[in-house]
Design an enzyme around this catalytic site. Sequence first.
Site, mmCIF file in Angstrom:
data_model
loop_
_atom_site.group_PDB
_atom_site.id
_atom_site.type_symbol
_atom_site.label_atom_id
_atom_site.label_comp_id
_atom_site.label_asym_id
_atom_site.label_seq_id
_atom_site.Cartn_x
_atom_site.Cartn_y
_atom_site.Cartn_z
ATOM 1 N N ASN A 181 33.161 -24.496 20.960
ATOM 2 C CA ASN A 181 32.672 -23.224 21.497
ATOM 3 C C ASN A 181 32.603 -23.222 23.024
ATOM 4 O O ASN A 181 32.200 -22.227 23.632
ATOM 5 C CB ASN A 181 31.284 -22.958 20.901
ATOM 6 C CG ASN A 181 31.047 -21.477 20.693
ATOM 7 O OD1 ASN A 181 31.975 -20.745 20.370
ATOM 8 N ND2 ASN A 181 29.828 -21.035 20.924
ATOM 9 N N LYS A 209 38.928 -21.847 9.114
ATOM 10 C CA LYS A 209 38.043 -20.669 9.149
ATOM 11 C C LYS A 209 38.844 -19.405 8.869
ATOM 12 O O LYS A 209 39.872 -19.169 9.486
ATOM 13 C CB LYS A 209 37.401 -20.532 10.529
ATOM 14 C CG LYS A 209 36.223 -21.447 10.758
ATOM 15 C CD LYS A 209 35.540 -20.996 12.034
ATOM 16 C CE LYS A 209 34.483 -21.958 12.497
ATOM 17 N NZ LYS A 209 33.939 -21.579 13.806
ATOM 18 N N ARG A 265 40.484 -16.626 -7.100
ATOM 19 C CA ARG A 265 39.574 -17.696 -6.645
ATOM 20 C C ARG A 265 40.278 -18.773 -5.825
ATOM 21 O O ARG A 265 39.800 -19.894 -5.706
ATOM 22 C CB ARG A 265 38.828 -18.339 -7.812
ATOM 23 C CG ARG A 265 37.937 -17.374 -8.530
ATOM 24 C CD ARG A 265 36.824 -18.078 -9.276
ATOM 25 N NE ARG A 265 35.972 -17.083 -9.900
ATOM 26 C CZ ARG A 265 36.214 -16.525 -11.075
ATOM 27 N NH1 ARG A 265 37.269 -16.885 -11.770
ATOM 28 N NH2 ARG A 265 35.389 -15.625 -11.536
ATOM 29 N N LYS A 309 41.821 -30.574 18.225
ATOM 30 C CA LYS A 309 41.018 -29.772 17.294
ATOM 31 C C LYS A 309 40.942 -30.462 15.936
ATOM 32 O O LYS A 309 39.892 -30.477 15.297
ATOM 33 C CB LYS A 309 41.586 -28.348 17.154
ATOM 34 C CG LYS A 309 40.728 -27.518 16.193
ATOM 35 C CD LYS A 309 40.827 -26.032 16.343
ATOM 36 C CE LYS A 309 39.874 -25.364 15.347
ATOM 37 N NZ LYS A 309 39.989 -23.916 15.300
ATOM 38 N N HIS A 347 32.670 -14.612 24.943
ATOM 39 C CA HIS A 347 32.395 -13.552 23.961
ATOM 40 C C HIS A 347 31.590 -12.418 24.585
ATOM 41 O O HIS A 347 31.790 -11.246 24.250
ATOM 42 C CB HIS A 347 31.637 -14.115 22.751
ATOM 43 C CG HIS A 347 32.499 -14.917 21.830
ATOM 44 N ND1 HIS A 347 32.023 -15.986 21.102
ATOM 45 C CD2 HIS A 347 33.810 -14.820 21.531
ATOM 46 C CE1 HIS A 347 33.018 -16.508 20.398
ATOM 47 N NE2 HIS A 347 34.112 -15.820 20.633
ATOM 48 N N GLU A 352 30.957 -27.232 10.775
ATOM 49 C CA GLU A 352 30.351 -26.859 12.058
ATOM 50 C C GLU A 352 28.838 -27.073 12.097
ATOM 51 O O GLU A 352 28.075 -26.187 12.481
ATOM 52 C CB GLU A 352 30.681 -25.384 12.383
ATOM 53 C CG GLU A 352 30.598 -25.082 13.866
ATOM 54 C CD GLU A 352 31.154 -23.695 14.218
ATOM 55 O OE1 GLU A 352 31.324 -22.868 13.333
ATOM 56 O OE2 GLU A 352 31.391 -23.491 15.411
ATOM 57 N N HIS A 357 33.027 -20.191 25.231
ATOM 58 C CA HIS A 357 33.063 -19.026 24.346
ATOM 59 C C HIS A 357 31.784 -18.203 24.371
ATOM 60 O O HIS A 357 31.811 -17.018 24.052
ATOM 61 C CB HIS A 357 33.408 -19.448 22.923
ATOM 62 C CG HIS A 357 34.880 -19.669 22.727
ATOM 63 N ND1 HIS A 357 35.580 -20.636 23.426
ATOM 64 C CD2 HIS A 357 35.804 -19.022 21.970
ATOM 65 C CE1 HIS A 357 36.854 -20.583 23.068
ATOM 66 N NE2 HIS A 357 37.015 -19.610 22.191
ATOM 67 N N ARG A 401 31.592 -30.041 15.972
ATOM 68 C CA ARG A 401 32.546 -28.919 15.998
ATOM 69 C C ARG A 401 32.074 -27.807 16.934
ATOM 70 O O ARG A 401 32.873 -27.030 17.435
ATOM 71 C CB ARG A 401 32.771 -28.377 14.576
ATOM 72 C CG ARG A 401 33.876 -27.327 14.533
ATOM 73 C CD ARG A 401 34.356 -27.022 13.121
ATOM 74 N NE ARG A 401 35.373 -25.976 13.150
ATOM 75 C CZ ARG A 401 36.115 -25.615 12.118
ATOM 76 N NH1 ARG A 401 35.962 -26.209 10.958
ATOM 77 N NH2 ARG A 401 37.007 -24.652 12.227
ATOM 78 N N GLU A 404 42.917 -21.771 25.571
ATOM 79 C CA GLU A 404 42.381 -22.625 24.488
ATOM 80 C C GLU A 404 42.940 -24.052 24.617
ATOM 81 O O GLU A 404 42.264 -25.026 24.281
ATOM 82 C CB GLU A 404 42.732 -22.057 23.106
ATOM 83 C CG GLU A 404 42.302 -20.609 22.874
ATOM 84 C CD GLU A 404 40.811 -20.425 22.602
ATOM 85 O OE1 GLU A 404 40.055 -21.413 22.693
ATOM 86 O OE2 GLU A 404 40.408 -19.278 22.320
ATOM 87 N N HIS A 438 41.177 -12.215 24.321
ATOM 88 C CA HIS A 438 40.221 -13.284 24.019
ATOM 89 C C HIS A 438 40.421 -14.488 24.956
ATOM 90 O O HIS A 438 39.469 -14.962 25.575
ATOM 91 C CB HIS A 438 40.358 -13.698 22.559
ATOM 92 C CG HIS A 438 39.552 -14.900 22.194
ATOM 93 N ND1 HIS A 438 38.180 -14.852 22.077
ATOM 94 C CD2 HIS A 438 39.916 -16.183 21.978
ATOM 95 C CE1 HIS A 438 37.743 -16.062 21.783
ATOM 96 N NE2 HIS A 438 38.766 -16.887 21.712
#
Length: 366
Positions: A246, A144, A122, A228, A253, A238, A249, A242, A186, A267
């Site tokens: 993106n 994340k 956990r 960031k 993507h 988010e 992106h 936040r 980035e 990427h």
Amino acid sequence: MTAEINIKSTSGTTQVLIGGGVLAKTGTVIAARLGCRKVAIISDETVAALYLDVVEKSLRDAGFDTGAVIIPAGEASKSFATLEDVCGKLLAFGLERGDAVVALGGGVVGDLAGLAANLTRRGVNLVMAPTTVLAQVDSSIGGKTAINTALGKNLVGTFYPAKLVISDTDTLNTLPGREVRAGYAEIVKHAILAGAGHFAFLEKRVDGFIKGDPEIRTETIKKSVQVKAAIVEADEREDGPRMTLNLGHTFGHALEGIAGFDGTLLHGEAVAFGLVLAFQYAAFRGLEGSGDLARVMALLEKAGLATTLMKAGLTPTAEAMLGFMTQDKKNVRGAIRLVVPRAIGDVTIEEVAPEDLDQFLQSVNT
Ligand SMILES: NC(=O)c1ccc[n+]([C@@H]2O[C@H](COP(=O)([O-])OP(=O)(O)OC[C@H]3O[C@@H](n4cnc5c(N)ncnc54)[C@H](O)[C@@H]3O)[C@@H](O)[C@H]2O)c1
Ligand SMILES: [Zn+2]
């Protein structure tokens, strides 16, 4: 020079150390921050061959009982099968809740090891030791974790911030140049969000960063992490600001999806095109009158990134792009959520109808 940044979240503080040679201090840094006995290093085959020894030695010298779990390099390792294998090995090593995992590698290792650390008993302590530009400025920051499923990338994951991030900028010396350049996209994204001062800082130092000047790399990564960090501190889960991360992106993507995640388009390379498309979209709508599109393209090109789809041999149809863009996780009620840059330092989150985007995509002279 070692830079230190502390990021607050609801689960505590993430201490980020950035500089050349910090990996050799992993043991003393963990000993000072976490009172644990066992430390398991999770890494991929490529990074382990280069840096496992230095991390293991540092941990042993500081008195830790160490173990290592090595996964194959590449996106395919972000899977349920690898997650199960890694959690099993952490338990077999006897890791207890107060002990720690060190994620040594790029974003793939970080995302998978972060999730394994969160799920095992956990939640054991998580230490990130990112070794790519992308991982140092982006994936190690903000908590994340994720694996991929047959239905898409990063669809299973959690928020689990690291206790410590140890970013050794010297490790970037062995990173292939193409990965360095892709990660730089980035950094450009963060600068667009931060504003003109930050952007001008990059314009002066981009050559030094790409060539590997150690001071410039440390300073640039520190500033990028600060951007960031401030955004995720303001919106950990988010729900609001936040989402500006993106930027570039939604288009990026879609390009990655069309290219097919087989290494033809990294990427960051897709994000570079995505940043340009986002500015072009703003211009199409008459929102971008600043001339910043040209500045963004010039900086990306100075970093060695392609910015014109056609020149790069990519000519996706508007239909194919929209097919991916309408599936984005961040969409709401059929509208596509897009971060629209009006200028460097001025972005807004907008909900755009697919028909409007179709018009833009048909019109854009890529
Ligand atoms: N969690 C987040 O917030 C977040 C944010 C952005 C991206 N990501 C994820 O990050 C992943 C991409 O990360 P990445 O670009 O770091 O890719 P990666 O982890 O696959 O690393 C790229 C390649 O470089 C190799 N490598 C890593 N460090 C090296 C070094 N110092 N020297 C030589 N080779 C080295 C790796 O073995 C790999 O082959 C994606 O899965 C993406 O979804 C997550
Ligand atoms: Zn990205």
